[in-house]
Motif scaffolding. Structure first.
Motif, PDB file in Angstrom:
ATOM      1  N   GLU A  23       0.819  -1.158   0.115  1.00  0.00           N
ATOM      2  CA  GLU A  23      -0.030   0.027   0.223  1.00  0.00           C
ATOM      3  C   GLU A  23       0.854   1.217   0.010  1.00  0.00           C
ATOM      4  O   GLU A  23       0.641   2.250  -0.789  1.00  0.00           O
ATOM      5  CB  GLU A  23      -0.807  -0.079   1.327  1.00  0.00           C
ATOM      6  CG  GLU A  23      -1.857  -1.100   0.912  1.00  0.00           C
ATOM      7  CD  GLU A  23      -3.063  -1.229   2.276  1.00  0.00           C
ATOM      8  OE1 GLU A  23      -2.536  -0.313   3.390  1.00  0.00           O
ATOM      9  OE2 GLU A  23      -3.911  -1.856   2.441  1.00  0.00           O
ATOM     10  N   GLU A  24       1.875   1.163   0.656  1.00  0.00           N
ATOM     11  CA  GLU A  24       2.862   2.265   0.989  1.00  0.00           C
ATOM     12  C   GLU A  24       3.582   2.399  -0.362  1.00  0.00           C
ATOM     13  O   GLU A  24       3.876   3.601  -1.050  1.00  0.00           O
ATOM     14  CB  GLU A  24       3.925   2.078   2.073  1.00  0.00           C
ATOM     15  CG  GLU A  24       3.351   2.373   3.411  1.00  0.00           C
ATOM     16  CD  GLU A  24       4.228   2.081   4.428  1.00  0.00           C
ATOM     17  OE1 GLU A  24       5.334   1.820   4.223  1.00  0.00           O
ATOM     18  OE2 GLU A  24       3.758   2.110   5.707  1.00  0.00           O
ATOM     19  N   ALA A  25       4.110   1.434  -0.973  1.00  0.00           N
ATOM     20  CA  ALA A  25       4.758   1.557  -2.340  1.00  0.00           C
ATOM     21  C   ALA A  25       3.438   2.135  -3.383  1.00  0.00           C
ATOM     22  O   ALA A  25       3.900   3.000  -4.323  1.00  0.00           O
ATOM     23  CB  ALA A  25       5.227   0.225  -2.783  1.00  0.00           C
ATOM     24  N   VAL A  26       2.567   1.605  -3.392  1.00  0.00           N
ATOM     25  CA  VAL A  26       1.383   2.215  -4.272  1.00  0.00           C
ATOM     26  C   VAL A  26       1.385   3.676  -3.921  1.00  0.00           C
ATOM     27  O   VAL A  26       1.154   4.458  -4.999  1.00  0.00           O
ATOM     28  CB  VAL A  26       0.076   1.475  -4.321  1.00  0.00           C
ATOM     29  CG1 VAL A  26      -1.083   2.163  -4.866  1.00  0.00           C
ATOM     30  CG2 VAL A  26       0.190   0.090  -4.489  1.00  0.00           C
ATOM     31  N   LYS A  32       4.513  10.188  -6.656  1.00  0.00           N
ATOM     32  CA  LYS A  32       5.197  10.508  -7.678  1.00  0.00           C
ATOM     33  C   LYS A  32       4.525  10.782  -9.178  1.00  0.00           C
ATOM     34  O   LYS A  32       5.023  11.644  -9.703  1.00  0.00           O
ATOM     35  CB  LYS A  32       6.426   9.368  -7.922  1.00  0.00           C
ATOM     36  CG  LYS A  32       7.716   9.763  -7.682  1.00  0.00           C
ATOM     37  CD  LYS A  32       8.625   8.862  -7.673  1.00  0.00           C
ATOM     38  CE  LYS A  32      10.189   9.242  -7.522  1.00  0.00           C
ATOM     39  NZ  LYS A  32      11.271   8.231  -7.460  1.00  0.00           N
ATOM     40  N   ALA A  33       3.692   9.862  -9.373  1.00  0.00           N
ATOM     41  CA  ALA A  33       3.298  10.073 -10.662  1.00  0.00           C
ATOM     42  C   ALA A  33       2.352  11.453 -10.641  1.00  0.00           C
ATOM     43  O   ALA A  33       2.267  12.165 -11.847  1.00  0.00           O
ATOM     44  CB  ALA A  33       2.158   9.087 -11.105  1.00  0.00           C
ATOM     45  N   ASN A  34       1.702  11.765  -9.702  1.00  0.00           N
ATOM     46  CA  ASN A  34       0.686  13.059  -9.551  1.00  0.00           C
ATOM     47  C   ASN A  34       1.850  14.208  -9.484  1.00  0.00           C
ATOM     48  O   ASN A  34       1.501  15.169 -10.436  1.00  0.00           O
ATOM     49  CB  ASN A  34      -0.012  13.122  -8.217  1.00  0.00           C
ATOM     50  CG  ASN A  34      -1.117  12.188  -8.439  1.00  0.00           C
ATOM     51  OD1 ASN A  34      -1.548  11.646  -9.389  1.00  0.00           O
ATOM     52  ND2 ASN A  34      -1.846  11.821  -7.239  1.00  0.00           N
ATOM     53  N   LYS A  39       3.995  18.714 -12.640  1.00  0.00           N
ATOM     54  CA  LYS A  39       5.106  19.195 -13.427  1.00  0.00           C
ATOM     55  C   LYS A  39       5.091  19.405 -14.571  1.00  0.00           C
ATOM     56  O   LYS A  39       5.341  20.276 -15.605  1.00  0.00           O
ATOM     57  CB  LYS A  39       6.460  18.347 -13.142  1.00  0.00           C
ATOM     58  CG  LYS A  39       6.854  18.677 -11.550  1.00  0.00           C
ATOM     59  CD  LYS A  39       8.275  17.838 -11.295  1.00  0.00           C
ATOM     60  CE  LYS A  39       8.603  17.970  -9.946  1.00  0.00           C
ATOM     61  NZ  LYS A  39       9.756  17.070  -9.627  1.00  0.00           N
ATOM     62  N   ASP A  40       4.493  18.408 -15.569  1.00  0.00           N
ATOM     63  CA  ASP A  40       4.575  18.234 -17.064  1.00  0.00           C
ATOM     64  C   ASP A  40       3.298  19.266 -17.333  1.00  0.00           C
ATOM     65  O   ASP A  40       3.554  19.766 -18.394  1.00  0.00           O
ATOM     66  CB  ASP A  40       3.638  16.861 -17.272  1.00  0.00           C
ATOM     67  CG  ASP A  40       4.959  15.774 -17.360  1.00  0.00           C
ATOM     68  OD1 ASP A  40       6.004  16.116 -17.076  1.00  0.00           O
ATOM     69  OD2 ASP A  40       4.640  14.479 -17.379  1.00  0.00           O
ATOM     70  N   ALA A  41       2.257  19.483 -16.589  1.00  0.00           N
ATOM     71  CA  ALA A  41       1.069  20.460 -16.706  1.00  0.00           C
ATOM     72  C   ALA A  41       1.767  21.766 -16.835  1.00  0.00           C
ATOM     73  O   ALA A  41       1.505  22.630 -17.659  1.00  0.00           O
ATOM     74  CB  ALA A  41      -0.237  20.210 -15.896  1.00  0.00           C
ATOM     75  N   ILE A  42       2.598  22.067 -15.662  1.00  0.00           N
ATOM     76  CA  ILE A  42       3.018  23.443 -15.533  1.00  0.00           C
ATOM     77  C   ILE A  42       4.021  23.797 -16.793  1.00  0.00           C
ATOM     78  O   ILE A  42       3.865  24.888 -17.360  1.00  0.00           O
ATOM     79  CB  ILE A  42       3.918  23.524 -14.293  1.00  0.00           C
ATOM     80  CG1 ILE A  42       2.811  23.535 -13.206  1.00  0.00           C
ATOM     81  CG2 ILE A  42       4.640  24.722 -14.293  1.00  0.00           C
ATOM     82  CD1 ILE A  42       3.534  23.475 -11.700  1.00  0.00           C
TER      83      ILE A  42
END
Length: 121
Positions: A23-26, A32-34, A39-42
């Motif tokens: 669960e912690e890894a997920v 990280k993905a968010n 960052k990509d959106a910015i």
């Protein structure tokens, strides 16, 4: 029986620890993905803003050039008009001067003719 219970308790604890670790890894992967998505959106928004700014600057430059071209055309047209008016004025003055000279010459001629006629008479 005690050993069996202890073994089952150990297995249960191990399974819970695995579940918690998964669960912690997920959760970390999701965070990280968010973060990366943000960052990509910015970055994308900045890129688009820069492109729009460049387009606006180009449009402004084009408008300036167009205005300058129109002003130059207007100034050229006015200079042509003024030159034409001056040429017409000079031609008119020259024609008037010539008309005056012709009138004087004609008047002298008539005066001489009248004088000759008077002398003959």
């Amino acid at each position: 029986a005690k050993e069996e219970a202890a073994r089952r308790a150990a297995e249960k604890a191990t399974e819970q620890a695995r579940k918690k670790a998964d669960e912690e890894a997920v959760q970390k992967a999701t965070e990280k993905a968010n973060e990366q998505a943000v960052k990509d959106a910015i970055a994308h928004a900045r890129e688009r803003a820069e492109e729009e700014e460049e387009a606006a600057q180009k449009a402004a430059e084009k408008a300036k050039e167009e205005a300058a071209r129109r002003a130059a055309e207007k100034a050229t047209e006015q200079a042509r008009k003024k030159a034409d008016e001056e040429a017409v004025q000079k031609a008119t003055e020259k024609a008037n001067e010539q008309a005056v000279k012709d009138a004087i010459a004609h008047a002298r001629e008539r005066a001489e003719e009248e004088e000759e006629a008077a002398q003959k008479a």
